[in-house]
Design an enzyme around this catalytic site. Structure first.
Site, PDB file in Angstrom:
ATOM      1  N   HIS A 239     -45.667   3.243   4.798  1.00 35.84           N
ATOM      2  CA  HIS A 239     -46.579   2.111   4.588  1.00 35.84           C
ATOM      3  C   HIS A 239     -46.757   1.327   5.893  1.00 35.84           C
ATOM      4  CE1 HIS A 239     -45.053   2.104   0.192  1.00 35.84           C
ATOM      5  NE2 HIS A 239     -46.329   2.480   0.143  1.00 35.84           N
TER       6      HIS A 239
ATOM      7  N   LYS B 127     -46.852   0.310 -15.359  1.00 33.89           N
ATOM      8  CA  LYS B 127     -45.638   0.667 -14.622  1.00 33.89           C
ATOM      9  C   LYS B 127     -44.577  -0.411 -14.788  1.00 33.89           C
ATOM     10  CE  LYS B 127     -47.684   3.284 -10.780  1.00 33.89           C
ATOM     11  NZ  LYS B 127     -47.820   3.306  -9.306  1.00 33.89           N
TER      12      LYS B 127
ATOM     13  N   ARG C  23     -51.197  11.182   2.485  1.00 37.90           N
ATOM     14  CA  ARG C  23     -50.083  12.008   2.943  1.00 37.90           C
ATOM     15  C   ARG C  23     -50.349  13.497   2.733  1.00 37.90           C
ATOM     16  NH1 ARG C  23     -45.653  10.778  -0.676  1.00 37.90           N
ATOM     17  NH2 ARG C  23     -47.360  10.265  -2.045  1.00 37.90           N
TER      18      ARG C  23
ATOM     19  N   SER D 134     -42.492   5.995  -2.174  1.00 37.25           N
ATOM     20  CA  SER D 134     -41.681   4.981  -2.847  1.00 37.25           C
ATOM     21  C   SER D 134     -40.943   5.574  -4.040  1.00 37.25           C
ATOM     22  CB  SER D 134     -42.560   3.816  -3.312  1.00 37.25           C
ATOM     23  OG  SER D 134     -43.068   3.120  -2.212  1.00 37.25           O
TER      24      SER D 134
END
Length: 153
Positions: free
Chosen positions: A17, A41, A90, A128
């Site tokens: 990040h 979440k 990514r 994460s």
């Protein structure tokens, strides 16, 4: 002014990040790091602690402001005057996912552009989700997390 939002859960913030943000600073006059609250979440780290963590990491960067928000990200962009949304990529699967979101966001708010920044190869495996698993089982995450954030874990 060129204002951007870098939205995410940052649960926790990773070196990946930070890399995306550092590489984005020269492109914008102001960048908001938006800690999005997602009703689907269950957070690992409280939003308040994530906010403190990110403020500690970027304490010396005057162009960056950390905020917590809820609701549609494009709506929050409008609220803060951001015409750009920064997204880190990514992998190919990240691109496909982010492309779909960008297209939906564009349909909702055509004036907000999504800017994709491809992660450096050394950071492409850091997520994460994986870092949370390492923390959960008392592993050492110091190589994946900015040193300023470690005190908050």
């Amino acid at each position: 002014m060129k204002i951007a939002l870098f939205p995410g859960s940052f649960d926790p913030v990773t070196k990946a990040h930070v890399d995306i943000l550092i590489r984005s600073i020269s492109l914008f006059d102001k960048i908001y790091i938006g800690i999005g609250l997602n009703s689907t979440k269950k957070p690992f780290i409280s939003p308040e602690k994530r906010e403190q963590m990110l403020k500690a990491v970027f304490a010396d960067e005057p162009k960056i402001e950390v905020v917590v928000y809820e609701g549609l990200t494009v709506g929050f962009c409008k609220q803060i005057g951001a015409n750009y949304m920064i997204r880190g990529i990514r992998t190919v699967s990240d691109f496909e996912y982010e492309k779909a979101i960008a297209q939906m966001n564009h349909a909702l708010e055509p004036e907000i552009e999504s800017i994709f920044i491809v992660s450096k190869p050394g950071y492409s495996s850091i997520s994460s989700t994986i870092v949370r698993e390492i923390i959960k089982y008392n592993g050492d995450v110091s190589q994946f997390i900015p040193k300023e954030a470690l005190a908050f874990l």
